[in-house]
Design an enzyme around this catalytic site. Structure first.
Site, short mmCIF file in Angstrom:
data_model
loop_
_atom_site.label_atom_id
_atom_site.label_comp_id
_atom_site.label_asym_id
_atom_site.label_seq_id
_atom_site.Cartn_x
_atom_site.Cartn_y
_atom_site.Cartn_z
N HIS A 81 -31.52 139.32 -11.63
CA HIS A 81 -30.49 138.48 -11.03
C HIS A 81 -30.65 138.26 -9.52
CE1 HIS A 81 -26.27 136.99 -12.45
NE2 HIS A 81 -26.95 136.05 -11.83
N ASP A 123 -21.19 137.37 -16.05
CA ASP A 123 -21.91 138.64 -15.90
C ASP A 123 -21.01 139.81 -16.29
OD1 ASP A 123 -23.63 140.68 -14.91
OD2 ASP A 123 -24.22 139.47 -13.18
N HIS A 170 -21.47 142.47 -14.61
CA HIS A 170 -21.43 143.09 -13.28
C HIS A 170 -21.02 142.06 -12.22
CE1 HIS A 170 -24.65 144.92 -15.77
NE2 HIS A 170 -24.14 146.07 -15.35
N ASP A 221 -22.25 142.27 -9.11
CA ASP A 221 -23.44 142.11 -8.25
C ASP A 221 -23.06 141.86 -6.80
OD1 ASP A 221 -25.00 142.58 -10.49
OD2 ASP A 221 -25.48 140.47 -10.84
N HIS A 260 -30.95 143.49 -7.63
CA HIS A 260 -30.23 142.64 -8.61
C HIS A 260 -28.74 142.98 -8.68
CE1 HIS A 260 -30.46 145.15 -12.64
NE2 HIS A 260 -30.23 145.93 -11.61
N ASP A 274 -25.93 135.68 -16.54
CA ASP A 274 -26.65 136.94 -16.78
C ASP A 274 -26.46 137.28 -18.27
OD1 ASP A 274 -27.20 139.73 -17.02
OD2 ASP A 274 -26.67 140.09 -14.92
N ASP A 334 -26.49 139.86 -19.79
CA ASP A 334 -25.67 141.05 -20.10
C ASP A 334 -24.17 140.78 -20.06
OD1 ASP A 334 -24.73 141.52 -17.41
OD2 ASP A 334 -26.48 142.75 -16.95
N GLU A 364 -31.97 137.92 -16.43
CA GLU A 364 -31.89 139.26 -17.01
C GLU A 364 -32.29 139.36 -18.48
OE1 GLU A 364 -31.44 142.14 -15.32
OE2 GLU A 364 -30.88 141.32 -13.35
N1 LIG Z 1 -27.81 141.86 -12.41
C1 LIG Z 1 -27.57 143.07 -12.93
N2 LIG Z 1 -27.89 143.35 -14.17
N3 LIG Z 1 -26.99 143.96 -12.12
C2 LIG Z 1 -26.71 145.32 -12.48
C3 LIG Z 1 -26.20 146.09 -11.29
C4 LIG Z 1 -25.93 147.52 -11.65
C5 LIG Z 1 -25.31 148.35 -10.52
N4 LIG Z 1 -24.03 147.83 -10.16
C6 LIG Z 1 -26.23 148.40 -9.32
O1 LIG Z 1 -25.89 147.95 -8.25
O2 LIG Z 1 -27.31 148.91 -9.40
MN LIG Z 2 -26.10 140.12 -12.82
MN LIG Z 3 -25.28 142.02 -15.23
#
Ligand SMILES: NC(=[NH2+])NCCC[C@H](N)C(=O)O
Ligand SMILES: [Mn+2]
Ligand SMILES: [Mn+2]
Length: 299
Positions: free
Chosen positions: A97, A124, A126, A128, A141, A226, A228, A271
């Protein structure tokens, strides 16, 4: 519509290897063909060059893993996207991401010299929104949105040559994993985030209406999807799966409603990790999401 496909085969921003193969997996799942079947003209621009982790000598800079090669790939992606005309729909495919720092910036620059007012719909699990200081992992990411709003390392916040997202022009949907310090930063910035609780309670239709209302003043609208965000049962090929995600239909409904609005001007798919996937299922599901956003209907 003239759709321009651009791959950013990068896994440097993620903690696990394999999302660099996302563009291949999506092309193999007939991304271009699915969109051509809807009547679009699709031009595949190929991939942006990304350094191999094996050939990069400086691993961590200022708490950021692979900062230099990520900055370079994002700058290249931004330049490629910015050069596309205003009548083109850029469909950028990652990659982890962190590629969105480049694609979102490129789309803002595409709207107007110096960067126009772009709305961002971040689908998403998350948020991010980590900065180098708040990140528990150092993985970039987990930090693209913070950098797009001007928070974090100057090498990444400088990608737009001074352009930054307005936090009020960002809406997040599908959220269910936020780090402790990241939560504070999000609150301070005032970014609107619909969590999975909100999805359960309000439903996608209401969330879609509120989102478009909130983003009524923007010049263009970018969807950053994303994989996920969808439940791991639907999209198992992701590096940071979180249970309790969007269902297959919630994902499609959101894309169908956004498509009907006629306001979306660009999209990322990120992702997708074929190493962790089951028979390319995740790429196939994400091709379906892109098709729904670009006009596919059941009837
Ligand atoms: N784009 C993603 N899948 N991001 C996941 C981030 C996971 C976690 N919050 C981190 O900063 O490491
Ligand atoms: Mn993401
Ligand atoms: Mn994510």
């Amino acid at each position: 519509m003239n759709v321009a496909l651009l791959g950013i085969p990068m896994d440097l921003g993620a903690g696990r290897r394999g999302v660099d193969m996302g563009p291949s997996a999506l092309r193999n799942a007939h991304l271009a063909g699915a969109l051509r079947a809807l009547g679009h003209t699709v031009t595949d621009l190929g991939d942006v060059g990304v350094a191999l982790p094996e050939s990069v000598d400086k691993l961590i800079e200022g708490g950021l893993v692979f900062l230099t090669p990520i900055q370079e790939a994002c700058a290249a992606a931004a330049e490629r996207v910015a050069a596309l005309g205003p009548d083109v729909f850029p469909l950028t495919i990652g990659g982890d991401h962190s590629v969105s720092m480049g694609t979102v910036t490129g789309n803002a620059l595409r709207l107007a010299p110096g960067g126009g007012r772009l709305g961002l719909i971040w689908v998403d699990a998350h948020t991010d929104y980590n900065t180098p200081d708040s990140s528990p992992s150092g993985n970039i990411h987990g930090m693209p949105v913070a950098h797009l709003t001007g928070l974090g390392d100057t090498r990444l916040t400088g990608l737009g040559g001074g352009w930054h997202m307005r936090p009020e022009d960002i809406v997040m949907i599908g959220i269910r994993s936020v780090d402790p310090h990241e939560r504070e930063l999000l609150r301070e910035a005032g970014i609107k985030a619909y969590t999975m609780k909100d999805v359960d309670q309000l439903g996608i239709t209401r969330i879609h209406e509120e989102t478009l209302e909130r983003l009524s003043g923007v010049q263009g609208l970018h969807v950053s999807f994303d994989a996920d965000a969808l439940d791991p049962a639907v999209c198992p090929g992701v590096g940071t799966p979180v249970p309790g995600g969007l269902t297959y239909r919630e994902g499609h409904l959101l894309m169908e409603l956004l498509s009907e609005s006629g306001r979306v001007t660009s999209m990322d798919i990120v992702e997708v990790n074929p190493i962790l996937d089951a028979h390319n299922q995740t790429a196939e599901v994400m091709v379906g999401m892109a098709a729904s956003l670009l006009g596919q209907r059941i009837l």
